[in-house]
Design a protein around this motif. Sequence first.
Motif, PDB file in Angstrom:
ATOM      1  N   VAL A 339      -7.774  22.354 -24.233  1.00 30.94           N
ATOM      2  CA  VAL A 339      -8.911  21.860 -25.002  1.00 30.94           C
ATOM      3  C   VAL A 339      -9.225  22.761 -26.185  1.00 30.94           C
ATOM      4  O   VAL A 339      -9.438  22.297 -27.311  1.00 30.94           O
ATOM      5  CB  VAL A 339     -10.157  21.710 -24.105  1.00 30.94           C
ATOM      6  N   VAL A 340      -9.272  24.075 -25.940  1.00 32.47           N
ATOM      7  CA  VAL A 340      -9.701  25.016 -26.979  1.00 32.47           C
ATOM      8  C   VAL A 340      -8.493  25.497 -27.773  1.00 32.47           C
ATOM      9  O   VAL A 340      -7.900  26.533 -27.477  1.00 32.47           O
ATOM     10  CB  VAL A 340     -10.482  26.201 -26.371  1.00 32.47           C
ATOM     11  N   ARG A 341      -8.096  24.732 -28.770  1.00 31.04           N
ATOM     12  CA  ARG A 341      -7.014  25.111 -29.670  1.00 31.04           C
ATOM     13  C   ARG A 341      -7.572  25.878 -30.880  1.00 31.04           C
ATOM     14  O   ARG A 341      -6.960  26.812 -31.357  1.00 31.04           O
ATOM     15  CB  ARG A 341      -6.262  23.871 -30.146  1.00 31.04           C
ATOM     16  N   ASP A 342      -8.717  25.427 -31.357  1.00 29.23           N
ATOM     17  CA  ASP A 342      -9.424  26.111 -32.437  1.00 29.23           C
ATOM     18  C   ASP A 342     -10.563  26.905 -31.809  1.00 29.23           C
ATOM     19  O   ASP A 342     -11.534  26.316 -31.309  1.00 29.23           O
ATOM     20  CB  ASP A 342      -9.977  25.091 -33.432  1.00 29.23           C
ATOM     21  N   PRO A 343     -10.469  28.242 -31.784  1.00 31.34           N
ATOM     22  CA  PRO A 343     -11.473  29.055 -31.083  1.00 31.34           C
ATOM     23  C   PRO A 343     -12.896  28.827 -31.564  1.00 31.34           C
ATOM     24  O   PRO A 343     -13.844  29.020 -30.794  1.00 31.34           O
ATOM     25  CB  PRO A 343     -11.018  30.497 -31.369  1.00 31.34           C
ATOM     26  N   ALA A 344     -13.072  28.427 -32.810  1.00 31.97           N
ATOM     27  CA  ALA A 344     -14.418  28.239 -33.337  1.00 31.97           C
ATOM     28  C   ALA A 344     -15.005  26.890 -32.928  1.00 31.97           C
ATOM     29  O   ALA A 344     -15.977  26.819 -32.171  1.00 31.97           O
ATOM     30  CB  ALA A 344     -14.399  28.378 -34.858  1.00 31.97           C
ATOM     31  N   SER A 345     -14.407  25.810 -33.404  1.00 34.51           N
ATOM     32  CA  SER A 345     -14.995  24.486 -33.166  1.00 34.51           C
ATOM     33  C   SER A 345     -14.755  23.967 -31.755  1.00 34.51           C
ATOM     34  O   SER A 345     -15.661  23.396 -31.131  1.00 34.51           O
ATOM     35  CB  SER A 345     -14.448  23.490 -34.182  1.00 34.51           C
ATOM     36  N   ASP A 346     -13.561  24.156 -31.227  1.00 27.34           N
ATOM     37  CA  ASP A 346     -13.249  23.592 -29.913  1.00 27.34           C
ATOM     38  C   ASP A 346     -14.017  24.261 -28.785  1.00 27.34           C
ATOM     39  O   ASP A 346     -14.344  23.630 -27.775  1.00 27.34           O
ATOM     40  CB  ASP A 346     -11.737  23.690 -29.639  1.00 27.34           C
ATOM     41  N   LYS A 347     -14.316  25.534 -28.932  1.00 25.64           N
ATOM     42  CA  LYS A 347     -15.076  26.222 -27.890  1.00 25.64           C
ATOM     43  C   LYS A 347     -16.470  25.633 -27.755  1.00 25.64           C
ATOM     44  O   LYS A 347     -16.991  25.478 -26.648  1.00 25.64           O
ATOM     45  CB  LYS A 347     -15.159  27.715 -28.187  1.00 25.64           C
ATOM     46  N   VAL A 348     -17.066  25.275 -28.873  1.00 35.62           N
ATOM     47  CA  VAL A 348     -18.386  24.640 -28.835  1.00 35.62           C
ATOM     48  C   VAL A 348     -18.303  23.277 -28.145  1.00 35.62           C
ATOM     49  O   VAL A 348     -19.148  22.927 -27.310  1.00 35.62           O
ATOM     50  CB  VAL A 348     -18.941  24.478 -30.268  1.00 35.62           C
ATOM     51  N   VAL A 349     -17.279  22.497 -28.494  1.00 36.01           N
ATOM     52  CA  VAL A 349     -17.078  21.188 -27.870  1.00 36.01           C
ATOM     53  C   VAL A 349     -16.950  21.331 -26.354  1.00 36.01           C
ATOM     54  O   VAL A 349     -17.563  20.587 -25.584  1.00 36.01           O
ATOM     55  CB  VAL A 349     -15.825  20.501 -28.448  1.00 36.01           C
ATOM     56  N   TRP A 350     -16.163  22.310 -25.923  1.00 36.60           N
ATOM     57  CA  TRP A 350     -15.917  22.510 -24.499  1.00 36.60           C
ATOM     58  C   TRP A 350     -17.189  22.949 -23.777  1.00 36.60           C
ATOM     59  O   TRP A 350     -17.507  22.446 -22.690  1.00 36.60           O
ATOM     60  CB  TRP A 350     -14.807  23.523 -24.316  1.00 36.60           C
ATOM     61  N   GLN A 351     -17.933  23.882 -24.352  1.00 33.30           N
ATOM     62  CA  GLN A 351     -19.155  24.363 -23.711  1.00 33.30           C
ATOM     63  C   GLN A 351     -20.184  23.241 -23.581  1.00 33.30           C
ATOM     64  O   GLN A 351     -20.848  23.113 -22.539  1.00 33.30           O
ATOM     65  CB  GLN A 351     -19.741  25.529 -24.514  1.00 33.30           C
ATOM     66  N   GLU A 352     -20.317  22.432 -24.613  1.00 32.16           N
ATOM     67  CA  GLU A 352     -21.259  21.315 -24.551  1.00 32.16           C
ATOM     68  C   GLU A 352     -20.846  20.310 -23.478  1.00 32.16           C
ATOM     69  O   GLU A 352     -21.695  19.775 -22.753  1.00 32.16           O
ATOM     70  CB  GLU A 352     -21.354  20.634 -25.916  1.00 32.16           C
ATOM     71  N   TYR A 353     -19.557  20.061 -23.373  1.00 35.24           N
ATOM     72  CA  TYR A 353     -19.076  19.125 -22.354  1.00 35.24           C
ATOM     73  C   TYR A 353     -19.325  19.669 -20.947  1.00 35.24           C
ATOM     74  O   TYR A 353     -19.762  18.931 -20.051  1.00 35.24           O
ATOM     75  CB  TYR A 353     -17.584  18.863 -22.570  1.00 35.24           C
ATOM     76  N   LEU A 354     -19.052  20.949 -20.749  1.00 34.39           N
ATOM     77  CA  LEU A 354     -19.288  21.562 -19.443  1.00 34.39           C
ATOM     78  C   LEU A 354     -20.745  21.429 -19.020  1.00 34.39           C
ATOM     79  O   LEU A 354     -21.049  21.033 -17.883  1.00 34.39           O
ATOM     80  CB  LEU A 354     -18.900  23.044 -19.467  1.00 34.39           C
ATOM     81  N   GLU A 355     -21.654  21.776 -19.925  1.00 32.75           N
ATOM     82  CA  GLU A 355     -23.070  21.818 -19.569  1.00 32.75           C
ATOM     83  C   GLU A 355     -23.699  20.432 -19.500  1.00 32.75           C
ATOM     84  O   GLU A 355     -24.544  20.174 -18.631  1.00 32.75           O
ATOM     85  CB  GLU A 355     -23.832  22.685 -20.582  1.00 32.75           C
TER      86      GLU A 355
END
Length: 376
Positions: A339-355
């Motif tokens: 999921v996290v290919r781009d450390p900046a934008s994808d990390k935000v996407v992943w964290q929002e999905y998790l929470e």
Amino acid sequence: MSVSAEPMSAPVREQEPSEALRPHAEDAFAEELAVLAAQDDRPRPARWKLSPWAVATYLLGGTLPDGTVITPKYVGPRRIVEVAVTTLATDRALLLLGVPGTAKTWVSEHLAAAVSGDSTLLVQGTAGTPEEAIRYGWNYAQLLAHGPSRDALVPSPVMRAMAEGMTARVEELTRIPADVQDTLITILSEKTLPIPELGQEVQAVRGFNLIATANDRDRGVNDLSSALRRRFNTVVLPLPESVEAEVDIVSRRVDQLGRSLDLPSAPDGVDEIRRVVTVFRELRDGVTSDGRTKLKSPSGTLSTAEAISVVTSGLALAAHFGDGVLRAGDVAAGILGAVVRDPASDKVVWQEYLEAVVRERDGWTDFYRACREVSA
């Protein structure tokens, strides 16, 4: 002057197929192909090992009159396979088009194995693929010693397929430079490969055809010219229609890979496979499976092929560092990496999905904790 279609020697295999980490399709499924050939009484095009009906049965699976079960190699609409097989029975080349992970290479390999009994006549497309990879090259020692001759000529996989009446494969056609791509135009339209250095040509014999694959999302280095695209019949391979269909595909492929790697059986972790597939589909589609929550999509494709990779890696963790049963902690790191290919934008996407999604989902507490642990 035409060159006779004499068989050219096949590439040497240095190990038995059973010892190969990833056997060619014709070796891995040799028994099924043999049974199909023995029971196939339908008309076969010139130099085909099976009839079009048997080729489709080999790909889609089924039960033969004697009770032999043919395992599915492709899970998807039957008509897509029928159109692809029928194309190969004509003088039109076949272009398999789709987003990453829709089994284009897999289908290409199995089509070649079933039609010609040999899936190894392959050109792998890259930004550096030269014209010689599609036409022919030269043995420079022979060339310098004796000048241009047939003995000095090194045939490409496509040239061999033309001479032997077999199926050639070109992977990632759109990654090949445009001027090299266009080498195929004369081959596909005139069914001829000129050798001007010798004043000769290779004419394709009956049975020859070509399967190319291309990615319609990441368009690679060069789009196809209209002249070349007209030489192909295009078949678009879709993403799996449902969660259950994708779970079935992932489970089957992981089970095949697991047997070659001596890993635990995939059905022991079917719940985790379903979770991986659900996460990938929701993030890929930008909405939860119930349609209630809109989601941001990451930059990666999150394809079925990547889901297979995540689950296979998880099974390896479970086998070597766990109790052999696939659990949430075994797939969490693989999902994060996909999921996290781009450390900046994808990390935000992943964290929002998790929470917003995973944390609130019933029965997913262990998955949430495992993902949080590797995401910290």
